[in-house]
Design a protein around this motif. Structure first.
Motif, PDB file in Angstrom:
ATOM      1  N   LEU A  68       0.016   7.622   3.748  1.00 27.48           N
ATOM      2  CA  LEU A  68       1.852   7.368   3.921  1.00 27.48           C
ATOM      3  C   LEU A  68       2.500   7.513   5.255  1.00 27.48           C
ATOM      4  CD1 LEU A  68       3.789   7.116   2.394  1.00 27.48           C
ATOM      5  CD2 LEU A  68       4.649   9.025   2.065  1.00 27.48           C
ATOM      6  N   GLY A  69       2.141   8.701   6.447  1.00 27.89           N
ATOM      7  CA  GLY A  69       2.432   8.812   7.518  1.00 27.89           C
ATOM      8  C   GLY A  69       1.985   7.731   8.459  1.00 27.89           C
ATOM      9  N   GLY A  70       0.745   7.224   8.332  1.00 29.66           N
ATOM     10  CA  GLY A  70       0.368   6.669   8.811  1.00 29.66           C
ATOM     11  C   GLY A  70       0.332   5.328   9.266  1.00 29.66           C
ATOM     12  N   ILE A  71       1.044   5.074   7.547  1.00 28.17           N
ATOM     13  CA  ILE A  71       2.273   3.900   7.902  1.00 28.17           C
ATOM     14  C   ILE A  71       2.966   3.686   7.826  1.00 28.17           C
ATOM     15  CG2 ILE A  71       2.257   1.792   5.501  1.00 28.17           C
ATOM     16  CD1 ILE A  71      -0.252   2.640   3.776  1.00 28.17           C
ATOM     17  N   SER A  72       3.575   4.142   7.508  1.00 26.10           N
ATOM     18  CA  SER A  72       4.707   4.373   7.927  1.00 26.10           C
ATOM     19  C   SER A  72       5.070   4.144   9.660  1.00 26.10           C
ATOM     20  CB  SER A  72       5.728   6.087   7.634  1.00 26.10           C
ATOM     21  OG  SER A  72       6.188   5.896   6.407  1.00 26.10           O
ATOM     22  N   LEU A  73       4.391   5.037  10.414  1.00 28.27           N
ATOM     23  CA  LEU A  73       4.114   4.666  11.964  1.00 28.27           C
ATOM     24  C   LEU A  73       3.853   3.152  12.542  1.00 28.27           C
ATOM     25  CD1 LEU A  73       4.378   6.542  14.027  1.00 28.27           C
ATOM     26  CD2 LEU A  73       1.979   7.189  14.450  1.00 28.27           C
ATOM     27  N   TYR A  74       3.077   2.746  11.742  1.00 32.01           N
ATOM     28  CA  TYR A  74       2.735   1.236  12.075  1.00 32.01           C
ATOM     29  C   TYR A  74       3.598   0.524  11.898  1.00 32.01           C
ATOM     30  CZ  TYR A  74       0.503  -3.048  10.996  1.00 32.01           C
ATOM     31  OH  TYR A  74       0.297  -4.404  10.931  1.00 32.01           O
ATOM     32  N   ILE A  97      -6.808  21.219  -6.479  1.00 34.38           N
ATOM     33  CA  ILE A  97      -7.638  19.757  -6.516  1.00 34.38           C
ATOM     34  C   ILE A  97      -6.600  18.357  -5.984  1.00 34.38           C
ATOM     35  CG2 ILE A  97      -9.001  17.830  -7.262  1.00 34.38           C
ATOM     36  CD1 ILE A  97     -10.919  19.240  -8.544  1.00 34.38           C
ATOM     37  N   LEU A  98      -5.581  18.378  -7.000  1.00 38.28           N
ATOM     38  CA  LEU A  98      -3.795  17.620  -6.796  1.00 38.28           C
ATOM     39  C   LEU A  98      -3.836  18.188  -5.797  1.00 38.28           C
ATOM     40  CD1 LEU A  98      -2.975  17.862 -10.819  1.00 38.28           C
ATOM     41  CD2 LEU A  98      -4.314  15.581  -9.265  1.00 38.28           C
ATOM     42  N   GLY A  99      -3.250  18.964  -5.332  1.00 36.58           N
ATOM     43  CA  GLY A  99      -2.901  19.615  -4.144  1.00 36.58           C
ATOM     44  C   GLY A  99      -3.201  19.181  -2.379  1.00 36.58           C
ATOM     45  N   GLN A 100      -4.726  18.982  -2.763  1.00 34.03           N
ATOM     46  CA  GLN A 100      -5.294  18.062  -1.223  1.00 34.03           C
ATOM     47  C   GLN A 100      -5.436  16.365  -1.450  1.00 34.03           C
ATOM     48  OE1 GLN A 100      -9.677  19.317  -2.032  1.00 34.03           O
ATOM     49  NE2 GLN A 100      -9.045  21.580  -2.082  1.00 34.03           N
ATOM     50  N   LEU A 101      -5.065  16.490  -2.298  1.00 31.28           N
ATOM     51  CA  LEU A 101      -4.926  14.529  -2.920  1.00 31.28           C
ATOM     52  C   LEU A 101      -3.429  14.018  -2.395  1.00 31.28           C
ATOM     53  CD1 LEU A 101      -5.352  11.797  -3.488  1.00 31.28           C
ATOM     54  CD2 LEU A 101      -4.974  12.877  -5.953  1.00 31.28           C
ATOM     55  N   GLN A 102      -2.749  15.181  -2.524  1.00 31.21           N
ATOM     56  CA  GLN A 102      -1.512  15.275  -2.100  1.00 31.21           C
ATOM     57  C   GLN A 102      -1.074  15.067  -0.441  1.00 31.21           C
ATOM     58  OE1 GLN A 102       1.583  17.298  -4.207  1.00 31.21           O
ATOM     59  NE2 GLN A 102       0.966  17.087  -5.760  1.00 31.21           N
ATOM     60  N   ILE A 103      -1.715  16.335  -0.166  1.00 31.93           N
ATOM     61  CA  ILE A 103      -2.050  15.841   1.484  1.00 31.93           C
ATOM     62  C   ILE A 103      -2.539  14.922   2.214  1.00 31.93           C
ATOM     63  CG2 ILE A 103      -2.887  17.150   2.981  1.00 31.93           C
ATOM     64  CD1 ILE A 103      -2.795  20.318   2.023  1.00 31.93           C
ATOM     65  N   ALA A 104      -3.619  14.674   1.513  1.00 35.09           N
ATOM     66  CA  ALA A 104      -4.395  13.350   1.614  1.00 35.09           C
ATOM     67  C   ALA A 104      -3.400  12.487   1.604  1.00 35.09           C
ATOM     68  CB  ALA A 104      -5.675  13.200   1.177  1.00 35.09           C
ATOM     69  N   VAL A 162       1.317  -1.059   0.088  1.00 37.61           N
ATOM     70  CA  VAL A 162      -0.315  -0.024   0.036  1.00 37.61           C
ATOM     71  C   VAL A 162       0.977   1.136   0.252  1.00 37.61           C
ATOM     72  CG1 VAL A 162      -1.661   0.966   1.609  1.00 37.61           C
ATOM     73  CG2 VAL A 162      -2.290  -1.341   0.928  1.00 37.61           C
ATOM     74  N   LEU A 163       1.650   1.015   0.505  1.00 35.91           N
ATOM     75  CA  LEU A 163       3.057   2.126   0.590  1.00 35.91           C
ATOM     76  C   LEU A 163       2.991   2.779  -0.809  1.00 35.91           C
ATOM     77  CD1 LEU A 163       4.581   4.024   2.837  1.00 35.91           C
ATOM     78  CD2 LEU A 163       6.432   2.690   2.845  1.00 35.91           C
ATOM     79  N   LEU A 164       3.709   1.790  -1.458  1.00 36.02           N
ATOM     80  CA  LEU A 164       4.231   2.164  -2.399  1.00 36.02           C
ATOM     81  C   LEU A 164       3.053   2.162  -3.760  1.00 36.02           C
ATOM     82  CD1 LEU A 164       6.131  -1.321  -3.686  1.00 36.02           C
ATOM     83  CD2 LEU A 164       7.871   0.915  -2.717  1.00 36.02           C
ATOM     84  N   ILE A 165       2.089   1.958  -3.735  1.00 35.82           N
ATOM     85  CA  ILE A 165       1.124   2.289  -4.315  1.00 35.82           C
ATOM     86  C   ILE A 165       0.798   3.555  -3.787  1.00 35.82           C
ATOM     87  CG2 ILE A 165      -1.794   2.009  -4.553  1.00 35.82           C
ATOM     88  CD1 ILE A 165      -1.057  -0.297  -4.641  1.00 35.82           C
ATOM     89  N   VAL A 166       0.699   4.337  -2.872  1.00 37.15           N
ATOM     90  CA  VAL A 166       0.723   5.836  -2.083  1.00 37.15           C
ATOM     91  C   VAL A 166       1.874   6.277  -2.930  1.00 37.15           C
ATOM     92  CG1 VAL A 166       0.535   7.425   0.040  1.00 37.15           C
ATOM     93  CG2 VAL A 166      -0.211   5.187  -0.055  1.00 37.15           C
ATOM     94  N   MET A 167       3.422   6.159  -2.932  1.00 42.19           N
ATOM     95  CA  MET A 167       4.051   6.667  -3.518  1.00 42.19           C
ATOM     96  C   MET A 167       3.921   7.166  -4.684  1.00 42.19           C
ATOM     97  SD  MET A 167       7.171   5.426  -1.183  1.00 42.19           S
ATOM     98  CE  MET A 167       8.941   6.470  -1.886  1.00 42.19           C
ATOM     99  N   PHE A 168       3.258   5.910  -5.320  1.00 37.28           N
ATOM    100  CA  PHE A 168       3.043   6.106  -6.593  1.00 37.28           C
ATOM    101  C   PHE A 168       2.128   7.330  -7.389  1.00 37.28           C
ATOM    102  CE2 PHE A 168       1.409   4.819 -11.068  1.00 37.28           C
ATOM    103  CZ  PHE A 168       1.830   5.288 -11.352  1.00 37.28           C
TER     104      PHE A 168
END
Length: 209
Positions: A183-189, A171-178, A16-22
């Protein structure tokens, strides 16, 4: 089995992390492309619309000058001819600048008609046909009005496109923030997850007593 399940969850999280980064990279690329197009539109509005509007204004001034001289009773034919030829030379100088701008197909057609009217003015001036000079001047002014309308329409189109790209970037900026939050949540996990330890009890040897 618990270790295997924990390991499987980590693989899923990493995937999931890789997908989010992509998605973030793709979104950022689209934002850069939109910014580039917006910059191109702004340059086009200035170079091919606002500047051309000034050329049209200068054209109109020269044509009104030509018409005024054509009907001026205080000037003789030679004076009229000299004044009008000088104005036509000024128009030709503007032509060189106008043709350096980006013209749409409609603009090219209208500008060709404008040049034809100017050629007619020159011919009628040589023949000292002042009434026809005035008539050709009116035709040229009508063509300028059409060119001015095209300028306004094209400029509005570029501005609308730029506003659309700006909204897309928001819209893309808001998507990147989300996505960054995810990404931060997955990294913390992944950082906090620990493998469960398996304690193996070794039986104590039986007492000989």
């Amino acid at each position: 089995m618990k270790d295997l399940k924990k390991y499987s969850n980590k693989i899923k999280a990493a995937f999931v992390l890789l997908i989010v980064m992509f998605i973030i990279l793709l979104s950022n690329f689209n934002t850069l492309q939109n910014s580039k197009k917006t910059n191109e539109n702004i340059n086009a509005i200035y170079n091919d619309r606002l500047v051309v509007s000034r050329y049209i204004f200068q054209y109109a001034n020269e044509l009104y000058f030509i018409k005024a001289n054509a009907v001026e009773t205080k000037l003789n034919d030679t004076q009229k001819k000299e004044q009008i030829i000088a104005a036509l030379k000024n128009i030709q100088n503007i032509d060189e600048l106008y043709l350096k701008t980006v013209l749409t197909s409609k603009e090219k057609t209208s500008f060709a008609a404008f040049l034809a009217s100017c050629s007619a003015i020159n011919k009628d001036t040589q023949n000292k046909n002042w009434n026809q000079v005035s008539h050709s001047g009116n035709q040229a002014l009508q063509t300028l009005e059409l060119l001015s309308q095209i300028q306004s329409k094209e400029g509005k189109s570029k501005l609308t496109n730029s506003n659309t790209l700006y909204n897309d970037n928001n819209i893309l900026g808001q998507l990147q923030i989300a996505l960054l939050v995810i990404l931060g949540g997955i990294s913390l996990y992944l950082l906090m997850a620990k493998k469960n330890k398996i304690n193996i009890k070794i039986p104590e040897p039986q007492s000989m007593n």
